[in-house]
Scaffold this active site. Structure first.
Site, short mmCIF file in Angstrom:
data_model
loop_
_atom_site.label_atom_id
_atom_site.label_comp_id
_atom_site.label_asym_id
_atom_site.label_seq_id
_atom_site.Cartn_x
_atom_site.Cartn_y
_atom_site.Cartn_z
N GLN A 1 20.22 -41.57 93.65
CA GLN A 1 18.92 -42.20 93.13
C GLN A 1 18.79 -43.59 93.79
O GLN A 1 19.69 -44.27 93.61
CB GLN A 1 18.80 -41.90 91.64
CG GLN A 1 17.54 -42.30 91.17
CD GLN A 1 17.67 -42.14 89.48
OE1 GLN A 1 17.67 -43.03 89.11
NE2 GLN A 1 17.76 -40.86 89.01
N GLU B 1 14.02 -35.71 84.16
CA GLU B 1 15.58 -36.27 84.05
C GLU B 1 15.62 -36.41 82.24
O GLU B 1 16.65 -36.09 81.71
CB GLU B 1 15.56 -37.72 84.38
CG GLU B 1 16.91 -38.36 84.15
CD GLU B 1 16.95 -39.63 85.13
OE1 GLU B 1 15.99 -40.38 85.37
OE2 GLU B 1 18.13 -40.02 85.38
#
Lengths: 386, 323
Positions: A125, A243
């Protein structure tokens, strides 16, 4: 409300259990946060993919099994019951995957999802920057359009396992005149592209599970952009929702840890502090509550509901219960807690405690989550609105 | 596997909530506080809403609904701080009583049942009860910190595990409702009250306190629903699940109470602000039908003592370990 599994769901559980018993490594792998351990975990991803277990909820066309969320929960329960390794590609399968599923074109889905489910491409990420942490809208890294390409320059940081990963996904400013949430785009970048430099950062445990990523005029095709130019913030918020919400930390992980904690307590009962007993019971109860709530959310989503700011309630709860659970384990271990190996085996409680300290920070710090709850669920005034 | 309420359950909850919001506001609590606590008009309204008939079998004139519905209604009773003995009499007693005439009288609102159990040193609303189930009370009135509770000294009480589990479930549900109401009261106050030129709800210190309460309540609720389901279906584990629910609801409600008074500042320490009714109810229910120690011990036996298998595949198992 029907809290029983159908015969088909029970048969599915038996199928997962049998496969896990046959395939889960007998000894725990080295930590995911170091090179050798990461490689071992990638190997495990490929074993999983070999059994077609890479990402069971995805459509078969993209390497999944097209299963519903209840079966996903059953899969996860059997996965952690068997003590299977952490997922090396968690950034890919749990965060980017659902994002591509929601916002990607058919071409992007075929190109990115299948190799993800098969464990072929590992993802990192690339969101935070040195001056854009909790305040992510302060992102400065830019992607300048040049024909059919973007040319990316800037710096990202706190990128988990970027030193070992193949690709990253991130937010970049595509409109140089824009400010804050506007003018950002969500772009996928191969980490072996010319101009990418990765500088590993040593973490609390000593391994280089983090990295900084420097982009020096890195050229990527515009086809690597997910959703429209300038729509990156909304895409990223959806990713953050995945998430914090259902997928990243399945409850089975904490239920398995609570069970191990109970065993640890029984082994150390004679020397345990009186307060440890209640802490152990509380760890079990909270892991259960998290599991029950996840079933509730899964049932809601399957009936067509959406997960909104409630994901922030979730993220606070699992991250704080994980830290408390591991803190209790450390207290039970007493003087042995500091040792990296106990009885000839890696001290997984120490590793787990260290990792648990990151939980209230990553995926949006718990302070940010509390702001979101206060403002969006309780309707209190927005930060800075006074 | 489906952890969602039916449309009918949601309608029931919303209907009861709307009725109580319309008829049982804080001004009613203040009036009852002055006038002595019980009002036949309120009781009649609850009967007409069908609450006394809710879980009584249809053959005895009831609605024949289950403990999920009973718990949903009990959350609303807690939210409205209803003090009429509808929780004990109508949401618990019908599951303990076999006498058909008594069940029919409960459903019709003609019989109020009080509950005696050795875990409690009092019997609530014994003076107006047509039946004290499980024991008896003396005429001695005990004064509660909660001005709307009417407690009488217990004379005799027999241990009844079914009563304890059912009553603890309904107490847990009321605690959740009270906690939710206190969160709302504190949130509303924080939006309204200004200091330093802005609503105090804009300050992160206040936001974070209130958000933590929201988290605690969010994760008490699913424990409550699992307990109701297990008790309804006669699972061996029901008692353990009830203890989990009661502990989680108690802790969330006490946290809501302490946070709410803090957010109200000195106003919260006055008798003028309505918060105190719910706060005192939370204190009372925290100790009623098994206090923290009682329920912790039951979880301890199950989890550490090994009376129940635990682990990721165990959330919806029904049995205890044997042998």
């Amino acid at each position: 409300m029907d809290l029983t599994y159908t015969p088909e769901q029970q048969a599915f559980r038996a199928e997962v259990r049998a496969w896990m018993e046959a395939h889960v490594p007998k000894e725990p792998l080295l930590t995911l946060e170091g090179r050798a351990g990461f490689d071992a975990h990638v190997e495990w991803e490929r074993t999983l993919a070999g059994g077609n277990w890479g990402m069971v909820t995805w459509p078969e066309a993209y390497g999944g099994r097209g299963l519903d969320l209840i079966r996903w929960l059953i899969f996860e329960e059997e996965y952690y019951r068997a003590g299977a390794p952490l997922r090396a590609n968690q950034n890919g399968i749990f965060l980017l995957g659902p994002t591509v599923m929601e916002f990607g074109t058919d071409e992007q889905k075929a190109r990115f999802l299948t190799p993800m489910a098969k464990g072929e491409i590992m993802w990192a990420q690339a969101w935070s920057e040195p001056n854009a942490g909790s305040d992510m809208a302060a992102i400065r890294s830019r992607a300048v359009r040049d024909g059919d390409d973007y040319v990316i320059s800037g710096q990202k940081t706190w990128s988990s396992r970027a030193a070992f990963a193949d690709w990253c996904f991130g937010l970049f400013r595509t409109d140089p005149e824009s400010r804050r949430h506007k003018g950002l785009s969500f772009i996928l970048v191969p980490l072996d592209a010319p101009g990418v430099t990765i500088r590993p950062i040593r973490q609390l445990h000593g391994e280089t599970g983090f990295a900084e990523i420097f982009f020096d005029e890195v050229r990527v095709p515009a086809a690597n952009r997910i959703a429209g130019e300038g729509e990156g913030w909304n895409v990223a918020m959806a990713t953050a929702g995945f998430e914090r919400g259902l997928m990243l930390r399945s409850p089975a992980r904490f239920q398995a840890a609570a069970k191990r904690l109970v065993d640890l307590y029984r082994a150390h009962q004679r020397d345990a502090a009186p307060s440890a007993r209640e802490a152990v019971i509380k760890a079990w109860a909270e892991a259960e509550a998290y599991a029950l709530n996840t079933y509730k959310v899964a049932s809601t989503v399957m009936a067509g509901g959406k997960i909104g700011a409630e994901a922030s309630l979730n993220k606070i709860f699992w991250s704080e219960l994980d830290r408390a659970l591991h803190r209790t384990a450390m207290s039970l271990l007493g003087a042995a807690a500091e040792l990296k190996e106990v009885g000839g085996r890696v001290n997984q409680w120490l590793e787990g405690y260290i990792f648990s300290l990151s939980g209230p920070i990553y995926a949006g710090s718990n302070e940010i989550q509390r702001n979101i709850i206060a403002e969006r669920l309780l309707g209190l005034p927005r930060l800075g609105a006074g | 596997m489906n952890f969602a309420f039916t449309d009918e359950q949601i309608e029931l909850r919303d209907g009861v909530r709307a009725y109580l919001e319309g008829t049982h506001g804080a001004e009613v609590l203040r009036r009852l506080d002055t006038e002595g606590g019980r009002d036949p008009v309120i009781w009649r309204g609850l009967v007409e809403m069908g609450l006394t008939a809710l879980i009584v079998p249809e053959a005895q004139g009831g609605l024949g609904l289950g403990l999920i519905e009973a718990a949903l209604v009990a959350v609303e009773l807690g939210r409205a701080d209803v003090s009429e003995p509808v929780a004990d009499s109508a949401l618990v007693a019908p599951r303990l009583i076999a006498d058909e005439a008594q069940l029919a009288a409960i459903a019709a609102g003609e019989l109020k049942v009080a509950l005696a159990h050795p875990v409690n040193p009092w019997v609530a609303d014994a003076d107006q009860a047509g039946l004290v189930f499980g024991g008896s009370a003396t005429g001695e009135r005990l004064e509660s910190a909660d001005p709307l509770r009417r407690m009488f000294a217990v004379a005799r009480a027999e241990a009844d595990a079914r009563m304890l589990d059912h009553a603890a479930l309904i107490a847990a549900a009321q605690l959740v409702g009270a906690g939710e109401r206190m969160l709302t009261l504190a949130t509303d106050y924080a939006k309204d009250r200004e200091q330093f030129g802005q609503a105090i709800g804009g300050f992160q210190a206040i936001k974070h306190h209130l958000a933590s309460v929201a988290v605690a309540l969010e994760f008490a609720r699913p424990a409550l629903w699992r307990a109701a389901y297990a008790l309804e279906n006669g699972h061996e584990r029901a008692g353990v699940h009830v203890s989990h629910a009661k502990l989680a609801a108690t802790d969330a409600a006490v946290q809501a109470a302490e946070t709410a008074i803090q957010v109200h500042g000195a106003m919260g320490y006055t008798y003028e602000v309505d918060l105190h009714y719910w706060m005192k109810r939370a204190w009372a229910l925290a100790g009623a039908w098994g206090d923290r120690a009682f329920h912790l011990r039951r979880l301890d036996d199950a989890v550490i003592g090994g009376a129940m298998a635990i682990g990721p595949d165990q959330s919806f198992e029904t049995g205890m370990t044997h042998g």
